[in-house]
Design a protein around this motif. Structure first.
Motif, PDB file in Angstrom:
ATOM      1  N   ALA A 129       0.835  -1.208   0.000  1.00 36.88           N
ATOM      2  CA  ALA A 129       0.000   0.000   0.000  1.00 36.88           C
ATOM      3  C   ALA A 129       0.868   1.255   0.000  1.00 36.88           C
ATOM      4  CB  ALA A 129      -0.925  -0.011   1.214  1.00 36.88           C
ATOM      5  N   GLU A 130       1.975   1.259   0.731  1.00 35.73           N
ATOM      6  CA  GLU A 130       2.861   2.420   0.735  1.00 35.73           C
ATOM      7  C   GLU A 130       3.514   2.624  -0.629  1.00 35.73           C
ATOM      8  OE1 GLU A 130       5.442   1.550   4.025  1.00 35.73           O
ATOM      9  OE2 GLU A 130       4.190   2.674   5.431  1.00 35.73           O
ATOM     10  N   GLN A 166       3.076   5.982  -2.934  1.00 37.16           N
ATOM     11  CA  GLN A 166       4.205   6.745  -3.479  1.00 37.16           C
ATOM     12  C   GLN A 166       4.082   6.880  -4.994  1.00 37.16           C
ATOM     13  OE1 GLN A 166       6.439   8.479  -1.894  1.00 37.16           O
ATOM     14  NE2 GLN A 166       5.579   7.840   0.062  1.00 37.16           N
ATOM     15  N   ALA A 167       3.645   5.813  -5.647  1.00 40.45           N
ATOM     16  CA  ALA A 167       3.476   5.882  -7.107  1.00 40.45           C
ATOM     17  C   ALA A 167       2.379   6.868  -7.470  1.00 40.45           C
ATOM     18  CB  ALA A 167       3.150   4.494  -7.659  1.00 40.45           C
ATOM     19  N   MET A 168       1.312   6.902  -6.703  1.00 39.94           N
ATOM     20  CA  MET A 168       0.223   7.829  -6.992  1.00 39.94           C
ATOM     21  C   MET A 168       0.642   9.272  -6.744  1.00 39.94           C
ATOM     22  SD  MET A 168      -3.036   5.771  -5.465  1.00 39.94           S
ATOM     23  CE  MET A 168      -4.209   7.036  -5.872  1.00 39.94           C
TER      24      MET A 168
END
Length: 97
Positions: A81-82, A86-88
């Motif tokens: 999820a982290e 970060q990608a988003m």
């Protein structure tokens, strides 16, 4: 100071154990299906306490292992999820014109 309290505590436990042993020195017959022993009552009680604690520890091992597996799974999910978050955050926002 902490060390002194620890030493006093250990000595107190030893003294209580010795008093327990002396006060309960009467022999008792212990029958374990295939054999019978004569031991001091204090020895029989201490052995029973140790066996009970060991059986209790053995029965809790399964629950501990399940919790550790669950923690490991949840940590993997958190890492995933982290990484997604970060990608988003790196994706530029679209024009709102």
């Amino acid at each position: 100071m902490r060390r002194i309290f620890a030493i006093i505590g250990i000595l107190l436990i030893i003294l209580i154990g010795l008093a327990f042993s002396v006060l309960n020195a009467d022999p008792v017959a212990v029958d374990i299906f295939f054999a019978e022993f004569q031991v001091a009552l204090s020895v029989a009680l201490v052995i029973t306490l140790i066996v009970g604690a060991a059986l209790g520890a053995l029965t809790s091992i399964g629950a501990v292992w399940r919790r550790r597996r669950e923690i490991s799974r949840l940590r993997r999910q958190l890492g995933y999820a982290e990484r997604q978050l970060q990608a988003m955050r790196r994706v530029p926002l679209g024009d709102s014109d």
